[in-house]
Design a protein around this motif. Structure first.
Motif, PDB file in Angstrom:
ATOM      1  N   LEU A 235      12.949  -2.527   1.835  1.00  0.00           N
ATOM      2  CA  LEU A 235      11.514  -2.954   0.961  1.00  0.00           C
ATOM      3  C   LEU A 235      11.453  -3.080  -0.516  1.00  0.00           C
ATOM      4  CD1 LEU A 235      10.946   1.188   2.025  1.00  0.00           C
ATOM      5  CD2 LEU A 235      10.035  -0.413   3.138  1.00  0.00           C
ATOM      6  N   PHE A 236       9.836  -3.791  -0.524  1.00  0.00           N
ATOM      7  CA  PHE A 236       9.740  -4.091  -1.767  1.00  0.00           C
ATOM      8  C   PHE A 236       7.916  -3.768  -2.029  1.00  0.00           C
ATOM      9  CE2 PHE A 236      11.969  -7.400   0.058  1.00  0.00           C
ATOM     10  CZ  PHE A 236      12.419  -7.666  -0.789  1.00  0.00           C
ATOM     11  N   LEU A 237       7.571  -3.228  -3.594  1.00  0.00           N
ATOM     12  CA  LEU A 237       6.486  -3.254  -3.647  1.00  0.00           C
ATOM     13  C   LEU A 237       5.752  -4.540  -4.407  1.00  0.00           C
ATOM     14  CD1 LEU A 237       6.757  -0.249  -6.276  1.00  0.00           C
ATOM     15  CD2 LEU A 237       6.887  -0.058  -3.963  1.00  0.00           C
ATOM     16  N   THR A 238       4.648  -4.751  -4.205  1.00  0.00           N
ATOM     17  CA  THR A 238       3.280  -5.583  -3.992  1.00  0.00           C
ATOM     18  C   THR A 238       2.347  -5.495  -4.253  1.00  0.00           C
ATOM     19  OG1 THR A 238       3.063  -8.020  -3.624  1.00  0.00           O
ATOM     20  CG2 THR A 238       2.997  -6.494  -1.758  1.00  0.00           C
ATOM     21  N   HIS A 239       1.389  -6.252  -5.548  1.00  0.00           N
ATOM     22  CA  HIS A 239       0.132  -5.394  -6.171  1.00  0.00           C
ATOM     23  C   HIS A 239      -0.674  -6.272  -6.119  1.00  0.00           C
ATOM     24  CE1 HIS A 239       0.876  -5.724 -10.261  1.00  0.00           C
ATOM     25  NE2 HIS A 239       2.246  -5.879 -10.137  1.00  0.00           N
ATOM     26  N   GLY A 245      -2.363  -1.868  -3.700  1.00  0.00           N
ATOM     27  CA  GLY A 245      -1.034  -1.947  -3.844  1.00  0.00           C
ATOM     28  C   GLY A 245      -0.281  -1.242  -1.847  1.00  0.00           C
ATOM     29  N   PHE A 246       0.433  -2.033  -2.014  1.00  0.00           N
ATOM     30  CA  PHE A 246       0.967  -1.782  -0.449  1.00  0.00           C
ATOM     31  C   PHE A 246       2.965  -2.351  -0.807  1.00  0.00           C
ATOM     32  CE2 PHE A 246      -1.730  -2.007   2.896  1.00  0.00           C
ATOM     33  CZ  PHE A 246      -2.842  -1.564   1.509  1.00  0.00           C
ATOM     34  N   VAL A 247       2.982  -1.614  -0.078  1.00  0.00           N
ATOM     35  CA  VAL A 247       4.900  -1.602   0.697  1.00  0.00           C
ATOM     36  C   VAL A 247       5.451  -2.491   1.690  1.00  0.00           C
ATOM     37  CG1 VAL A 247       6.680   0.108   0.743  1.00  0.00           C
ATOM     38  CG2 VAL A 247       5.231   1.056  -0.130  1.00  0.00           C
ATOM     39  N   VAL A 248       6.423  -3.288   1.256  1.00  0.00           N
ATOM     40  CA  VAL A 248       6.230  -4.427   1.800  1.00  0.00           C
ATOM     41  C   VAL A 248       7.741  -4.035   2.304  1.00  0.00           C
ATOM     42  CG1 VAL A 248       6.374  -6.730   2.329  1.00  0.00           C
ATOM     43  CG2 VAL A 248       4.840  -6.365   1.031  1.00  0.00           C
ATOM     44  N   LEU A 289       3.069  -5.403   6.293  1.00  0.00           N
ATOM     45  CA  LEU A 289       3.104  -4.329   5.280  1.00  0.00           C
ATOM     46  C   LEU A 289       3.887  -3.331   5.936  1.00  0.00           C
ATOM     47  CD1 LEU A 289      -0.900  -4.997   4.732  1.00  0.00           C
ATOM     48  CD2 LEU A 289       0.890  -5.956   3.084  1.00  0.00           C
ATOM     49  N   VAL A 290       3.530  -2.131   5.147  1.00  0.00           N
ATOM     50  CA  VAL A 290       3.837  -0.898   5.750  1.00  0.00           C
ATOM     51  C   VAL A 290       2.781   0.269   5.163  1.00  0.00           C
ATOM     52  CG1 VAL A 290       6.521   1.318   5.483  1.00  0.00           C
ATOM     53  CG2 VAL A 290       6.669  -1.317   5.260  1.00  0.00           C
ATOM     54  N   LEU A 291       2.831  -0.392   4.351  1.00  0.00           N
ATOM     55  CA  LEU A 291       1.676   1.004   3.654  1.00  0.00           C
ATOM     56  C   LEU A 291       1.487   0.866   2.625  1.00  0.00           C
ATOM     57  CD1 LEU A 291       2.293   4.471   2.376  1.00  0.00           C
ATOM     58  CD2 LEU A 291       3.991   3.013   2.545  1.00  0.00           C
TER      59      LEU A 291
END
Lengths: 421, 179
Positions: A235-239, A245-248, A289-291
């Motif tokens: 998992l990664f965070l991206t904004h 902002g999303f979790v990928v 994307l996850v959420l």
């Protein structure tokens, strides 16, 4: 009030945030004008209004709106208040109609919001009906069937507002197989009131992997082999600069992951769909994307479960949550049935995951009200100095998952909106 | 929500009526006294425990104000999911119910109708459910309820429970307790 009032509540590059951000009624009032009357807001899905004359009642911020499909098939978003004395002209959740009739003095409007009839029209001097239409959102757009609207005449186009989030969100809101098909909302929106500020809810979905302890119990009793779902990849965070902002997730899309083993029909449909997705999207299928949260208040789970939440502000201390679930329109009925029940066991007020969120948000919020508590800022400092990761994933990606970069970015964008003239 | 399944030809004995009433009161007592494992025994393996949404629709014409069978609902559990809910409460880390809420069910207006062409019964009741948690957080849920009950191995079991909430937008922050 200084020009930098909102920024002054964030310190150390938003690593610390003043608790008044969540409970000051004046700030809330400002938010309605500077955020909810300016940004793009989610109002509904095309599958909820497929035919001419179909409508749903929805919300934009504190306001009730009607989303209609007019005679020309155009989607309209109308402020649900009669121009005469303000009564709601629509009090049904959904339906099909030609007219919205005000029950107070019978001013009557068509599906495009035009005033078409009023009693005793002859008693008004040179009455110009065109001036007394329902207020209409100047910009409405359908992004893969998901309908967004803004009150801001000068708003940038929605796809620009998404920026680099556009492609992954497009992929995330389509069918599993990555094709041109559609998803549909499972009929019915869960609506419930949570006694906390709307931003506490919005930030939770914007990428806060540190709140995993909230879900200890559902992970223990397991809704899926990975806890509350199937095991995810890395998992990664991206904004993004506009606040989203999303979790990928990253995984090898050429390998079948055996998801949904509890339902053989769903497992098979998912397996075949994912093969097609990989063939169509290539490596992009391996970083979905996850959420995440589309700024300011729409949270979307795009993979498992598939659900959309809107945190509608009511007052600084009260939020109306709306949650709806979506599935591939062309999925077999058995698959839709299984997913519907899994999604509902996961989310909503009865959802075994979401129940615990509401408990934490409610009592965290309580501690933003007293002067004594307000001397203590909230801490958003996780991985504060971490450099962004250089990767193919869209947006600014955190090198550390257990980071609060997405929430810091969310509040920096919030402050920029609030401090703008 | 109609009671059209009634069969006037089959007589309901006072004894059976009493037994079913007692069964529902015992069931409410089991869940309110937090004897969740005992409470699960009141349900059959083929259970559907369903709390549909309510909708604001025109009162005239055929517009159901209850969510459909395949629509989103507040709760749509089978026995396996209901067991998981109980297990979740018993983890001790289900924060929405830890420390535990206090819950009381009032079960009233019980009407019992034999289901045609079967030995089963359709039991209608009204319920008031009160939850208080921590200090002053309180929720009041009012609903009409329909149960389908059969006798299996001498024991009564609920195999279908439908709860029609009287609420449109829920004012309770969650449904971590059993309605």
């Amino acid at each position: 009030m200084t020009m930098q009032r909102a920024h002054a509540l964030l310190t150390d590059d938003a690593g610390e945030i003043d608790r008044r951000v969540f409970s000051d009624p004046d700030l809330f009032q400002m938010e309605m004008g500077k955020i909810f009357n300016k940004t793009w807001l989610f109002v509904g899905h095309e599958s909820q209004i497929p035919q001419v004359g179909d409508f749903i009642q929805s919300r934009m911020g504190v306001d009730s709106v009607i989303v209609t499909r007019d005679r020309e098939g155009t989607i309209r978003v109308l402020l649900n208040t009669c121009r005469h004395r303000g009564m709601k002209v629509c009090r049904y959740d959904e339906g099909n109609t030609r007219l919205f009739y005000c029950p107070y003095h019978a001013w009557t409007y068509d599906l495009s919001g035009r005033l078409v009839n009023l009693p005793h029209a002859e008693n008004y001097e040179s009455f110009d009906k065109a001036r007394w239409s329902l207020k209409q959102a100047p910009h409405v757009t359908s992004f893969r069937g998901f309908i967004w609207a803004t009150w801001d005449e000068a708003a940038q186009p929605f796809e620009e507002y998404l920026g680099d989030l556009r492609q992954p969100l497009w992929d995330g809101l389509g069918p599993w197989d990555g094709g041109d098909g559609e998803v549909e909302i499972i009929s019915g929106t869960l609506k419930w009131i949570v006694p906390c500020n709307w931003k506490i809810i919005a930030e939770n979905f914007a990428g806060d992997p540190l709140h995993e302890p909230s879900h200890a119990s559902v992970n223990r009793v397991r809704l899926g082999p990975g806890g509350r779902r199937d095991p995810l990849g890395k998992l990664f965070l991206t904004h993004f600069p506009t606040g989203h902002g999303f979790v990928v997730e990253q995984f090898d899309p050429s390998v079948d992951r055996g998801f949904y083993a509890a339902s053989p029909a769903t497992a098979e449909y998912h397996r075949i769909s994912m093969q097609k997705r990989y063939a169509r999207l290539g490596e992009r299928a391996g970083t979905p994307l996850v959420l995440g949260t589309v700024f300011p208040n729409a949270a979307i789970h795009t993979s498992q479960p598939r659900t959309l939440m809107v945190a509608h502000p009511l007052t600084a201390d009260k939020t109306e949550m709306w949650r709806m679930f979506f599935v591939d329109k062309d999925a077999p009925q058995e698959v839709k049935d299984y997913l519907r029940r899994y999604y509902m066991a996961y989310g909503g007020p009865g959802g075994m995951t979401e129940q615990d969120d509401m408990e934490n948000w409610t009592y965290a919020f309580q501690a933003t009200l007293s002067d004594n508590c307000r001397t203590l800022p909230f801490n958003y400092g996780a991985a504060l100095k971490m450099q962004p990761l250089d990767t193919q994933i869209a947006g600014t990606v955190s090198a550390e998952l257990m980071s609060e970069q997405n929430t810091r970015n969310y509040y920096k964008v919030w402050a920029a909106c609030m401090d703008k003239d | 929500m109609s009671e059209s399944n009634s069969n006037p030809d089959r007589m309901l004995t006072m004894e059976l009526e009493r037994e079913i009433q007692q069964f529902l009161f015992d069931e409410a007592d089991a869940v309110d006294s937090r004897q969740f494992e005992r409470w699960l025994e009141f349900f059959a393996e083929d259970l559907r425990y369903w709390i549909p949404l309510r909708k604001n629709m025109p009162g005239k014409g055929k517009h159901p104000d209850v969510g459909g069978d395949r629509d989103a609902a507040w709760i749509d559990d089978d026995m396996e999911t209901l067991r998981k809910r109980v297990a979740q409460i018993l983890t001790g880390v289900h924060w929405a119910e830890e420390p535990p809420s206090r819950v009381v069910h009032l079960v009233t207006n019980i009407r019992i109708k034999p289901i045609q062409d079967s030995a089963d019964h359709h039991v209608f009741s009204n319920i008031i459910v009160h939850r208080n948690r921590l200090e002053t957080e309180s929720d009041l849920i009012v609903a009409r309820r329909e149960d389908k009950i059969r006798r299996a191995g001498g024991l009564l079991k609920i195999y279908r429970r439908t709860i029609y909430l009287n609420h449109h937008t829920l004012t309770a922050k969650n449904l971590s307790f059993f309605v």
